[in-house]
Design an enzyme around this catalytic site. Sequence first.
Site, mmCIF file in Angstrom:
data_model
loop_
_atom_site.group_PDB
_atom_site.id
_atom_site.type_symbol
_atom_site.label_atom_id
_atom_site.label_comp_id
_atom_site.label_asym_id
_atom_site.label_seq_id
_atom_site.Cartn_x
_atom_site.Cartn_y
_atom_site.Cartn_z
ATOM 1 N N GLY A 1 0.826 -1.200 0.000
ATOM 2 C CA GLY A 1 0.000 0.000 0.000
ATOM 3 C C GLY A 1 0.862 1.252 0.000
ATOM 4 N N GLY B 1 13.131 6.635 3.987
ATOM 5 C CA GLY B 1 12.047 5.791 4.484
ATOM 6 C C GLY B 1 10.969 6.622 5.143
ATOM 7 N N GLY C 1 7.516 5.159 5.859
ATOM 8 C CA GLY C 1 6.337 4.372 6.232
ATOM 9 C C GLY C 1 5.938 4.485 7.683
ATOM 10 N N GLU C 2 6.896 4.772 8.552
ATOM 11 C CA GLU C 2 6.580 4.698 9.980
ATOM 12 C C GLU C 2 6.713 6.020 10.727
ATOM 13 O OE1 GLU C 2 7.980 0.555 11.449
ATOM 14 O OE2 GLU C 2 8.943 0.917 9.521
#
Lengths: 154, 321, 731
Positions: free
Chosen positions: C469, C695, C697-698
């Site tokens: 996703g 990154g 995503g978090e």
Amino acid sequence: MTLRVNGSTHAVELDARTTLLDALREHIGLTGSKKGCDHGQCGACTVLIDGSRELSCLTLAVSSQQREVTTIEGLARPDGDLHPMQQAFIDHDAFQCGYCTPGQILSAIGCVSEGHADTPAGIREYMSGNICRCAAYPNIVAAVMQARDQMAGG
Amino acid sequence: MRDILAAEPDSSVAFLAGGTTVLDLMKLEVIRPERVIDLNALRGEYGHIRWDGVSLRLGAFARMAEVAAHPDVLAHYPVIAQSLSLAASAQLRNMASLGGNVLQRTRCAYFRDTSWSACNKRVPGSGCAALEGANRSHAVLGTSDHCIATYPGDFAQALLALDASVNVAGPRGSRRLPFASLHRRPGTIPHLETNLLSGEIITEFVVPSGAWTRRSLYLKIRDRQSYEFAVASAAVAVDLDGDVVRNARIALGGVATVPWRALEAEAALRGRPLTAEVARTAARAAFADATPQSHNAFKVELGQSTLVRALLQAASMEFQP
Amino acid sequence: MSETLFPQSSTLGQPVPRYEGRAKVTGEARYASDVRLARTAHAYLHMSAIARGTIEAFDLAAARAVPGVIDILTHETIGDQIRQTPAIYQGGYISDSRRPLGSAEIANWGQPIAVVVAETFEAAREAAHRIDVTYKLHPSLAAGMNSPSATTQTLEPMTIGVGDFDAAYAAAPVKVEAHYSTPAQHQNPMEQFATQCVWESDRLTVHEPSQYVNNVKFGLAEQLGIGAERIRVISTYVGGAFGAKGFLTQRTALVAIAARRIGRPVKLVATREQGFTVSGYRAETRHHVQLGADSEGRLSALRHEGWELTSRGDAVAMGAVSMTARLYACPNISARVNTVATDRSTPGFMRAPGEMPYAFALETALDELAHTLDMDPIELRRVNDTRTEPVGGLPYTSRSLMRCFDEAAAAFDWKRRTSQPGSMRDGDWLVGWGCATAFYPTYAGNSAARVRLSANGRVHVSSAGHELGQGMYTMMAQVAAEELGVPVERVTVSLGDTDLPPAIVAGGSSSTASVAPAIMAACDAIRRRLGVDGASPAEIMPAMEASGIGVIEEFAETRPHGVPPDSMKGLYRGKTFPVGGVHLPDRVQFALGAQFVEVRIHALTHEIRVPRAVGAFAAGRIINPRTVHGQFVGGMIWGISSALHEHTEIDDRNASYINANLADYLLPVNADIIDVKAIMVPEEDRLVNRAGVKGVGEIGVVGVAAAISNAVFHATGRRLRDLPIRLEHVM
């Protein structure tokens, strides 16, 4: 028994307990409708039944006979053109993993046809029956607004 | 209709209307009917919404969404429209019948999970796992040593506050009972939740009109904004003479084992100006007999605050002449 | 949306619509349970109703009598068909060390103890409910961290000590000391845990949503005692994962065995409730934080100790003091981590697994310090900003924290904030504004990719990496298009299949940072084949035409900075994990951000809402601002949820989860989310990896809970140090 789905008639042999969702997915082969909870708590299984958005996981297949069921597979035109709501979801990036998306789109079509898409606040409330764990909510609202205007125009 | 109800039913039969409660509980094996009877053929006969200026008649098979959106209901009974539109989700409201809605079963986790052996509602005499369990969502009013499960609905509070009555039909014919006597407090036999006789189904709700019905509303407090059962709720209908309460009707949700009429609060309001102080006094009266559990003591205060807010909001409602 | 400091490009950094968008809006995207296999039988799990003890007896008669039942698997019926293998934390593959249906021992509530296989889903479900189990309970039970029979252990390797904390804290003119806690939380991806297994002669194909197909493949081979070359795992689309689908779970071998026993494909879709113990989760944490500072707010002493719940079988800890100790300049630091072993299932990873709880503790403590100092919380971060981490003195590869604060504060209109708690009331609503730092370590790992360039200008990219996703298909197409100078529409991408070149686990926000360099390296090899090494992308297609070659296909593997050379064989055995962050010998690398929220609390009825959130994030190069925006916003909403909604409630009597469903385990719905803004702060970091990607995503999750707690304090004057914050806590 026979089910009317996306304009076609399907003859299926089913357990009396089989839900419309499992009938679509396991017996007819229309896997676009998703199982997210199987208890009416997430909205991923939303389909249109006689034009009304309902949860296929809490609908018995036997009770769906003589009713017209529309799933995500039945929205695009035969020539491949997407329904305005499908296109709006792409345009506004209104999904991530995509798993709740078929239910969101059918629910959104219901939301517009019910007249509950006049304002962003109305859309948020009336789209709250569809959980998106990726949390694409703001983009979903934007997509519904775009498609609402196109559906009215078309 | 007679065909559907002709057979003498027993506990192995489940009646199905919208399906949102029955199928849910069947999948959990909380109920294990041998037969499910689909009543939706009755929707034609009992799917009506009729307002005649004196009373509102709602067929038990009308869908929640239809009633919530009906112009007469919106205009004359805002508390009914709101209790319906704040419940569940749009999809569920399109599916669920009014009759099924008022009969929905508790959300108590110990009732819904059959791996718990102690649930007097599910297995009479087995005990109540919720008493010593996680009971934040449980009731503080109408509880007993045998059951503290919360009645989860919203619409029932509106009907109760407005002195509705309910028409039922069954193998032994039809009858009418006050909505207030439909649900039973758990007492020592919590598995008996209603006073419906075996095989009886609800066919119609009749809601009288009164000076208070227009000035009515449903306030629902929950952790998230939508698609959640009430932590506390209040259905209020108020008839004011200037600032003074001629008559107030109050029912509480989310805090009680059954739809809960707050008669003491109504009495405390009658003849007094609807000020914050008076509302607060009335709310205290409503919860005077509350019995909190280990995790839900906050509901005593929250229930009062919810009622106060609802009353003050009702007092400030303005109407087009 | 974002200004890109890397050379301007027609592809990279552009908001290219999702590659798989049409498939996802038409229902054509096939998730694991959508794959139709002929003659499929259906499996249904039966889970233990106790948490600690043994199974004395099964009564399967009623279950077997259900029409359509084919087979029932228990520890008594499957014997030793599944081998004992080490858990991922011990160098193995599986998410916990218990052997599936390995014995009569019960180690947690919700442990799979039987599998019914039947002709239909309905029959399997009915029969699973008809199984009658006689248990023998163990006399003691630890359901949570406060249980007397829980055992606490300090993880010495995670202990950090710099300077003299005790002396510095004692001498500090301004001090804050507090305890914090976060609850058990579950990832709850919308797609449930599904597995389909089909054997064709001695070859097994597994359709299962996974963040790491090669982990499933090699772990399953070990469990089944067969060669890994006989197993293929396919996960083309994943319906959300968030850490829940990172590693092999007990269910897969059970479905594989069932399919082998009956000689037919078997399909399992675990129920939502069962999913709460099928995989790992975010375990409860507790924190003790002490901060000492001078009157200007400069930190002189920082102590952060964490306790994390784990299972008796596996000592799992996220231990993010390794990060909270390195965020701000401070000469005296003491930090350590403890596990608390209980009779619960083994925890695992959940989006920002350690960062969310540890940031909640530290960033709330900082707000307490700012309030004590009567200092703006942004300025407190500014005076403690640093270019080097204070534990080892290593440099940050890049750090744009204060720029994030400044941009987010401007967008939020922070200057309108009045500092006194309760001072921003709006009618019946108490209004509070709060902020906090967001951080997430920049990781990457070994990965491989294959790129095929055809003379007609078509490109195909393949890698076993995953689309969860986050936009992996789209971004990988963009990378190849950029490198080879073709329009992105000409690129096709295959992912999520063990037949493809292996890649890192899709976790730790490291997928793009790991797989993009592998694609770039494969494109380099294509250039070399064409004899145009170092040429610009625009020169590649002309060189291809001139060469007369029809198709060039190149494979490449990449090993990021700090990854040992001998680790490359792990790539081919399903053992590649993120490396970087604070675990490098020469530097630290982080994405950083600033979170701002407004909370509104009704003065009478106390419901808590977050009408507005602004986050600004500096995360290196942004490959696709459209999909990255979704990651940031989605992460921030996760943060709101982590603070106000999510709480797996536990009944101490049998250590069971009593709200294991989506009506009672609250996730935000559309109406909860009104205005969430994510700002991408431009940042160029050429050190982290070749793609310059940090990154995304978090990081969006991290810090939001603290910002909300801080805003609740600002609204009410009440400091709430335990999550979730619910209406009864602000009454």
